[in-house]
Design a protein around this motif. Structure first.
Motif, PDB file in Angstrom:
ATOM      1  N   VAL A  24       0.812  -1.213   0.000  1.00  8.15           N
ATOM      2  CA  VAL A  24       0.000   0.000   0.000  1.00  8.15           C
ATOM      3  C   VAL A  24       0.848   1.266   0.000  1.00  8.15           C
ATOM      4  CG1 VAL A  24      -1.716   1.315   1.318  1.00  8.15           C
ATOM      5  CG2 VAL A  24      -1.951  -1.159   1.077  1.00  8.15           C
ATOM      6  N   LYS A  25       1.981   1.245   0.679  1.00  9.62           N
ATOM      7  CA  LYS A  25       2.764   2.481   0.809  1.00  9.62           C
ATOM      8  C   LYS A  25       3.313   2.974  -0.525  1.00  9.62           C
ATOM      9  CE  LYS A  25       7.188   0.266   2.066  1.00  9.62           C
ATOM     10  NZ  LYS A  25       6.671  -1.133   2.058  1.00  9.62           N
ATOM     11  N   SER A  26       3.350   2.113  -1.532  1.00  9.97           N
ATOM     12  CA  SER A  26       3.861   2.526  -2.843  1.00  9.97           C
ATOM     13  C   SER A  26       2.744   2.838  -3.838  1.00  9.97           C
ATOM     14  CB  SER A  26       4.757   1.419  -3.416  1.00  9.97           C
ATOM     15  OG  SER A  26       5.852   1.166  -2.567  1.00  9.97           O
ATOM     16  N   MET A  27       1.495   2.854  -3.363  1.00  8.77           N
ATOM     17  CA  MET A  27       0.361   3.119  -4.242  1.00  8.77           C
ATOM     18  C   MET A  27      -0.058   4.585  -4.144  1.00  8.77           C
ATOM     19  SD  MET A  27      -1.840  -0.356  -3.436  1.00  8.77           S
ATOM     20  CE  MET A  27      -3.295   0.323  -4.229  1.00  8.77           C
ATOM     21  N   HIS A  28      -0.785   5.030  -5.161  1.00 10.96           N
ATOM     22  CA  HIS A  28      -1.278   6.411  -5.197  1.00 10.96           C
ATOM     23  C   HIS A  28      -2.735   6.444  -4.721  1.00 10.96           C
ATOM     24  CE1 HIS A  28       2.236   7.820  -7.407  1.00 10.96           C
ATOM     25  NE2 HIS A  28       2.121   6.750  -8.177  1.00 10.96           N
ATOM     26  N   ASN A  46      -8.614   8.181   2.180  1.00 11.37           N
ATOM     27  CA  ASN A  46      -7.678   7.888   1.099  1.00 11.37           C
ATOM     28  C   ASN A  46      -8.367   6.930   0.124  1.00 11.37           C
ATOM     29  OD1 ASN A  46      -4.987   9.068   2.314  1.00 11.37           O
ATOM     30  ND2 ASN A  46      -5.993   7.929   3.961  1.00 11.37           N
ATOM     31  N   ASN A  47      -8.609   7.417  -1.094  1.00 11.99           N
ATOM     32  CA  ASN A  47      -9.458   6.686  -2.034  1.00 11.99           C
ATOM     33  C   ASN A  47      -8.669   6.164  -3.235  1.00 11.99           C
ATOM     34  OD1 ASN A  47     -12.473   7.354  -1.122  1.00 11.99           O
ATOM     35  ND2 ASN A  47     -11.229   9.194  -0.852  1.00 11.99           N
ATOM     36  N   ASP A  48      -9.002   4.967  -3.620  1.00 14.59           N
ATOM     37  CA  ASP A  48      -8.503   4.380  -4.862  1.00 14.59           C
ATOM     38  C   ASP A  48      -9.409   3.206  -5.212  1.00 14.59           C
ATOM     39  OD1 ASP A  48      -7.039   3.916  -7.110  1.00 14.59           O
ATOM     40  OD2 ASP A  48      -5.212   3.261  -6.104  1.00 14.59           O
ATOM     41  N   GLN A  49      -9.358   2.806  -6.463  1.00 14.08           N
ATOM     42  CA  GLN A  49     -10.135   1.649  -6.925  1.00 14.08           C
ATOM     43  C   GLN A  49      -9.200   0.714  -7.673  1.00 14.08           C
ATOM     44  OE1 GLN A  49     -12.805   1.566 -10.527  1.00 14.08           O
ATOM     45  NE2 GLN A  49     -14.409   1.540  -8.956  1.00 14.08           N
ATOM     46  N   ARG A  89      -5.085  -3.085 -12.185  1.00  6.80           N
ATOM     47  CA  ARG A  89      -5.025  -1.681 -12.596  1.00  6.80           C
ATOM     48  C   ARG A  89      -5.660  -0.824 -11.516  1.00  6.80           C
ATOM     49  NH1 ARG A  89      -7.230   2.674 -15.380  1.00  6.80           N
ATOM     50  NH2 ARG A  89      -5.981   3.466 -17.136  1.00  6.80           N
ATOM     51  N   ASP A  90      -5.005   0.289 -11.194  1.00  3.95           N
ATOM     52  CA  ASP A  90      -5.592   1.202 -10.217  1.00  3.95           C
ATOM     53  C   ASP A  90      -6.153   2.423 -10.927  1.00  3.95           C
ATOM     54  OD1 ASP A  90      -3.111   2.686 -10.668  1.00  3.95           O
ATOM     55  OD2 ASP A  90      -3.622   3.754  -8.819  1.00  3.95           O
ATOM     56  N   ALA A  91      -7.217   2.984 -10.371  1.00  4.41           N
ATOM     57  CA  ALA A  91      -7.935   4.070 -11.032  1.00  4.41           C
ATOM     58  C   ALA A  91      -7.241   5.410 -10.857  1.00  4.41           C
ATOM     59  CB  ALA A  91      -9.367   4.147 -10.501  1.00  4.41           C
ATOM     60  N   ASN A 113     -11.530   3.109   0.575  1.00  4.21           N
ATOM     61  CA  ASN A 113     -11.850   4.400   1.180  1.00  4.21           C
ATOM     62  C   ASN A 113     -11.307   4.361   2.607  1.00  4.21           C
ATOM     63  OD1 ASN A 113     -13.676   5.464  -1.051  1.00  4.21           O
ATOM     64  ND2 ASN A 113     -14.707   3.550  -0.520  1.00  4.21           N
ATOM     65  N   LEU A 114     -10.024   4.595   2.752  1.00  4.89           N
ATOM     66  CA  LEU A 114      -9.315   4.307   3.990  1.00  4.89           C
ATOM     67  C   LEU A 114      -9.174   5.547   4.868  1.00  4.89           C
ATOM     68  CD1 LEU A 114      -6.381   2.185   2.481  1.00  4.89           C
ATOM     69  CD2 LEU A 114      -8.643   1.399   3.207  1.00  4.89           C
ATOM     70  N   LEU A 115      -9.516   5.377   6.141  1.00  6.11           N
ATOM     71  CA  LEU A 115      -9.169   6.393   7.123  1.00  6.11           C
ATOM     72  C   LEU A 115      -7.654   6.441   7.274  1.00  6.11           C
ATOM     73  CD1 LEU A 115     -11.858   5.578   9.842  1.00  6.11           C
ATOM     74  CD2 LEU A 115     -11.837   7.572   8.315  1.00  6.11           C
ATOM     75  N   ASP A 116      -7.146   7.536   7.792  1.00  2.00           N
ATOM     76  CA  ASP A 116      -5.698   7.675   7.924  1.00  2.00           C
ATOM     77  C   ASP A 116      -5.105   6.577   8.803  1.00  2.00           C
ATOM     78  OD1 ASP A 116      -5.667   9.862   6.284  1.00  2.00           O
ATOM     79  OD2 ASP A 116      -5.663  11.346   7.900  1.00  2.00           O
TER      80      ASP A 116
END
Length: 371
Positions: A279-283, A291-294, A353-355, A319-322
Motif C-alpha cells: 500500500v505504501k507505494s500506491m497512489h 484515502n481513495n482508490d479503486q 489496474r488502479d484508477a 476508502n481508507l481512514l488515515d
C-alpha cells in the motif's frame, strides 16, 4: 463487382456503374438513367457491405490468433497466407490490428497467395464484362487498381509489425521458409501525436536513417486517427484484456502473486490465487478525510498449452481512514480469488489496474495439481 467497389467514393465510377446498369437492366433506354443510377448505388452499397462483412470475419479470426499467440513464450511470428483483402471501409480496423500485434511483440509475415500474377484486364472469363465504348477504359483501370489494392492490407500488417511481405513470386515453399523466421534486427519506436484530430483520417509516417549507409528499412507507413473519442471505461477494459492474454510482466504497481490449492477429491481441486499489495507505494486521492482508490483485479487460468480455462474479475473499492492507511502501509493487504479446477498443470495470469494512478501490474505464475 470491381466497378461497384469504387462507386461509394468516386463519382466517376458511379457514372460507369450507372451506364452498365442501364445496358444490363434497362436495355440502354436513356429515359431510365435515374433508375439505373439508383440501382447502381444500391448494388454498390450491398457489395461493399458484403466485402466488409468478409473482412470483419477475417479480422476477428486474426485477432483471436494474435491473442492466443501473445500468451506464448519466446519470439512470436505469425505467418498469414492470403490472396488479399477486398478493398473496404475498414482501414481503421487494420491499423488497430497492427497496434495489437505490436504491443504483444508479434511479427506478422504475409504471403500473397496469388503468387506472380499479371493484372486480369478483361475480368473473369466465366463472367465476361458488358463493356461499352464509353466505359471499357474506365472499367479496365478500376479492375487493375482493385487487384493491386487487394495486397494493401497484407503489406500494412507486415510493415507495421516488423515483418516481411512476400509477393509477386511463385516460390511459395521458399517464401514459407523465410516467412517463418523472425527478423534479424527490429526496433520498437513510438510517439504520442500532438493535437490529434478525431476525424478518422490517415496520417503518414516516415522512418529514415540519419547516416548515408544503405540499409533497407521496413516500417509502418502511417496510421488512422480514431473517428470517435474512446470511452475511457471501454479503453481500460480493452487494455486489461490484452494484458491478460499476454505474457509480458508489468511492474508499475507493487503486486505479488502466490497460489495455493487443496484437493476436494480425486477429480476436483480448489485453486486460490493470492494478490498481495504494498500500500505504501500506491497512489491515493484524498477526499472527505479518506484515502481513495479503486483496484481492478483480473485473474486468468490457462492450461499447459496456453488455452484459456477460466477467469474472474474483481473491483476493490478503497476508502481508507488515515489510521487504516497507516496500518496497511506497514503490512499491505491480500485479495484472494478462488477457482474450482481439475488436477493438472496451469498457468496463472494476474492483471491489476488502479484508477487513481492509472497504473498496471501483470504477473505470471504456475501451479501443478497432482492427480
Amino acid at each position: 463487382m470491381i466497378v461497384l467497389m469504387w462507386v461509394i467514393t468516386r463519382p466517376q465510377a458511379l457514372g460507369v456503374a450507372t451506364e452498365e446498369a442501364l445496358q444490363c437492366a434497362f436495355s440502354g433506354d436513356t429515359r431510365m438513367t435515374a433508375a439505373a443510377q439508383n440501382l447502381a448505388q444500391v448494388v454498390a452499397n450491398r457489395a461493399v457491405a458484403q466485402g466488409d462483412n468478409e473482412t470483419q470475419y477475417a479480422y476477428r479470426h486474426l485477432e483471436d490468433v494474435v491473442r492466443r499467440l501473445a500468451s506464448m513464450p519466446g519470439q512470436r511470428v505469425l505467418l498469414l497466407v492470403s490472396p488479399g483483402f477486398i478493398t473496404s471501409t475498414l482501414q481503421l480496423e487494420a491499423s488497430e490490428m497492427v497496434d495489437r500485434a505490436t504491443r504483444a511483440n508479434i511479427v506478422i509475415n504475409t504471403i500473397d497467395a496469388r503468387g506472380l500474377y499479371a493484372p486480369d484486364v478483361l475480368g473473369d472469363i466465366a463472367d465476361p464484362p458488358n463493356d461499352t465504348m464509353r466505359t471499357a477504359g474506365f472499367k479496365t483501370s478500376y479492375r487493375v487498381a482493385a487487384q493491386f489494392a487487394q495486397e494493401d492490407v497484407l503489406a500494412q500488417l507486415a510493415d507495421g509489425t516488423g515483418g516481411k511481405f512476400f509477393h509477386s513470386r511463385n516460390d511459395v515453399d521458399e517464401a514459407m521458409r523465410e516467412a517463418g523466421a523472425a527478423p534479424a534486427f527490429s526496433y520498437l519506436l513510438g510517439f504520442s501525436p500532438q493535437n490529434l484530430k478525431i476525424d478518422g483520417r490517415f496520417h503518414a509516417l516516415k522512418v529514415a536513417l540519419t547516416n548515408k549507409q544503405k540499409f533497407e528499412i521496413q516500417a509502418r507507413h502511417g496510421y488512422f486517427a480514431p473517428k470517435t473519442v474512446a470511452d475511457p471505461a471501454e479503453a481500460t477494459k480493452q487494455e486489461m484484456q490484452e494484458a491478460l492474454f499476454s505474457q509480458e510482466e508489468i511492474r508499475d504497481l507493487p503486486v505479488e502473486l502466490q497460489t495455493q490449492f487443496f484437493k476436494k477429491d480425486e477429480a476436483q481441486a480448489r485453486l486460490a490465487v493470492l494478490t498481495h499489495f504494498d500500500v505504501k507505494s500506491m497512489h491515493f486521492r484524498k477526499l472527505l478525510g479518506r484515502n481513495n482508490d479503486q483496484l481492478t483485479i483480473v485473474t486468468g487460468i490457462f492450461d499447459e498449452n496456453g488455452n484459456f480455462v477460466t477467469g474472474l474479475s474483481k473491483v476493490v473499492e478503497m476508502n481508507l481512514l488515515d489510521t487504516t492507511y497507516g496500518r496497511l502501509s506497514r503490512s499491505g493487504f491480500t485479495v484472494k480469488t478462488s477457482f474450482d479446477v481439475k488436477p493438472g498443470t496451469y498457468l496463472v495470469r494476474l492483471v491489476v489496474r488502479d484508477a487513481v494512478g492509472a497504473q498496471m501490474a501483470a504477473r505470471n505464475g504456475a501451479v501443478v495439481i497432482p492427480y
